[in-house]
Design an enzyme around this catalytic site. Structure first.
Site, mmCIF file in Angstrom:
data_model
loop_
_atom_site.group_PDB
_atom_site.id
_atom_site.type_symbol
_atom_site.label_atom_id
_atom_site.label_comp_id
_atom_site.label_asym_id
_atom_site.label_seq_id
_atom_site.Cartn_x
_atom_site.Cartn_y
_atom_site.Cartn_z
ATOM 1 N N GLY A 177 16.350 -1.432 1.384
ATOM 2 C CA GLY A 177 17.061 -0.713 2.437
ATOM 3 C C GLY A 177 16.510 -1.085 3.796
ATOM 4 O O GLY A 177 15.904 -2.149 3.962
ATOM 5 N N GLY B 142 10.091 -7.341 7.532
ATOM 6 C CA GLY B 142 10.446 -6.021 7.015
ATOM 7 C C GLY B 142 9.400 -5.453 6.076
ATOM 8 O O GLY B 142 8.229 -5.849 6.076
ATOM 9 N N ARG C 151 11.106 -10.950 13.090
ATOM 10 C CA ARG C 151 11.021 -9.631 12.450
ATOM 11 C C ARG C 151 10.604 -9.765 10.985
ATOM 12 O O ARG C 151 11.117 -10.593 10.242
ATOM 13 C CB ARG C 151 12.376 -8.941 12.539
ATOM 14 C CG ARG C 151 12.426 -7.524 11.933
ATOM 15 C CD ARG C 151 12.966 -7.538 10.525
ATOM 16 N NE ARG C 151 13.199 -6.183 10.012
ATOM 17 C CZ ARG C 151 13.499 -5.916 8.740
ATOM 18 N NH1 ARG C 151 13.607 -6.891 7.872
ATOM 19 N NH2 ARG C 151 13.685 -4.691 8.344
ATOM 20 N N THR D 214 17.762 -6.593 -0.676
ATOM 21 C CA THR D 214 16.520 -7.134 -1.229
ATOM 22 C C THR D 214 16.525 -6.983 -2.738
ATOM 23 O O THR D 214 16.927 -5.945 -3.250
ATOM 24 C CB THR D 214 15.322 -6.323 -0.689
ATOM 25 O OG1 THR D 214 15.195 -6.585 0.687
ATOM 26 C CG2 THR D 214 14.026 -6.686 -1.399
HETATM 27 N N1 ASP Z 1 14.206 -3.965 2.970
HETATM 28 C C1 ASP Z 1 14.716 -5.206 3.502
HETATM 29 C C2 ASP Z 1 14.202 -5.398 4.893
HETATM 30 O O1 ASP Z 1 14.176 -4.455 5.663
HETATM 31 C C3 ASP Z 1 16.187 -5.281 3.528
HETATM 32 C C4 ASP Z 1 16.878 -5.026 2.247
HETATM 33 O O2 ASP Z 1 16.426 -4.290 1.395
HETATM 34 O O3 ASP Z 1 17.913 -5.627 2.067
HETATM 35 O O4 ASP Z 1 13.885 -6.523 5.231
#
Ligand code: ASP
Length: 331
Positions: free
Chosen positions: A236, A214, A212, A184
């Site tokens: 994350g 996030g 889903r 992200t």
């Molecule tokens: N935090 C993001 C999510 O869980 C993923 C990422 O940081 O790449 O959707």
């Protein structure tokens, strides 16, 4: 003082764009939106915007949020046909009495606001999904930003404990250290009037379940800004930050007088107590305090971020890993 921080190695260019906007006198809010837009259109980045890796059903679905120094915030989730989701989130913030729009409703709003439609899936992402779909035990994909250019990837099998084993596929390289699966783009900035703002934009976890959502569009989980105290952003495994309200936790710690680095470590300590935490999960947190002090920390090694200020050219850093505290060991 002007300052911008962006998550990950591929945050380097978005951070450059953000910082340039700040240098031209743009507000922190405009600047973080500019950085987010840049990476949403960057097809070499397979974790944000167009070109992102699809979900289980082959759809690229995007989440984003944005927040300013006055506590105004907006978010969108599960967007399938529009690229500039951070900008749509901003429009939700500015033009509606709501904070988050999701799915078809978010897209109807985007259409009415005149955002152009976009085909989010690219041939490369589709090929990756087709490859993944052939695997009976649903492999995870690990991304690694190549020195220059595009994301590289390998497939890994992850067992119940979260232990990984690389799957040896013809042309795919073995897993190399420093490889990351979470990507992200989170950007936080301070402008020349001392205003803080942040944006978070993502295609989420690779091959996530269809539907889903996030942490990135959840205010307080992936992003939180209190103009009087701090701006914080997370990246994350989103479920960890959602259970712990990590971005809010960081800003609240700062409000209570805790130093930035300790505020991050307290939030990471909290995540270490999560019974769902597995070896293959990573978290990266960054914060800017209202006086311009800032910090970044990863739960594990490998979290990189870019920082630029009027005294520091845009630079990529390796975040240190948070100290494991006694409280974690007791669990
Ligand atoms: N935090 C993001 C999510 O869980 C993923 C990422 O940081 O790449 O959707």
């Amino acid at each position: 003082m002007i300052l911008s921080l962006s998550t990950w190695k591929h945050g380097f260019e978005p951070n450059r764009v953000t910082f340039e906007s700040l240098s031209k006198g743009k507000s922190a809010l405009d600047a973080v939106e500019d950085g987010a837009k840049y990476c949403e259109s960057d097809l070499t980045c397979m974790s944000v915007g167009r070109g992102g890796i699809p979900d289980t059903e082959g759809f690229v679905t995007l989440d984003a949020s944005i927040m300013d120094h006055e506590g105004n915030c907006g978010a969108v989730a599960f967007v399938r046909n529009y690229e500039h989701v951070a900008s749509i989130a901003r429009r939700v913030m500015e033009k509606t009495p709501h904070i988050m729009l999701a799915g078809d409703g978010a897209e109807l709003f985007a259409e009415r606001e005149g955002f152009p439609k976009s085909e989010l899936i690219t041939a490369k992402a589709k090929a990756l999904w087709e490859e993944w779909r052939k695997q009976p035990d649903k492999l995870h994909v690990r991304l690694r930003r190549a020195q220059e250019g595009e994301h590289e990837y390998v497939f890994v099998k992850v067992d119940e404990e979260g232990k990984e084993a690389v799957v040896d596929r013809n042309s795919l390289a073995a897993r190399q250290s420093g490889m990351e699966s979470h990507d992200t783009i989170g950007i936080i900035a301070m402008d020349d009037r001392g205003r803080l703002a942040g944006a978070c934009t993502t295609s989420g976890l690779a091959f996530k379940l269809h539907g889903r959502v996030g942490d990135s569009p959840i205010i307080g989980a992936g992003l939180y800004v209190d103009g009087k105290y701090a701006a914080a952003v997370a990246t994350g495994t989103g479920e960890l930050m959602m259970r712990a309200c990590s971005a809010f936790h960081v800003v609240e710690s700062i409000r209570q007088g805790i130093e930035p680095i300790d505020a991050l470590e307290h939030a990471l300590d909290r995540i270490r107590t999560d019974r769902h935490l597995k070896d293959d999960m990573q978290v990266g947190l960054m914060v800017i305090r209202a006086d311009g002090a800032w910090a970044a920390r990863g739960l594990r090694s490998g979290f990189q971020y870019a920082a630029a200020s009027d005294t520091r050219a845009n630079t990529l850093y390796d975040a240190e890993t948070a100290i494991v505290r006694d409280v974690v060991q007791q669990l």
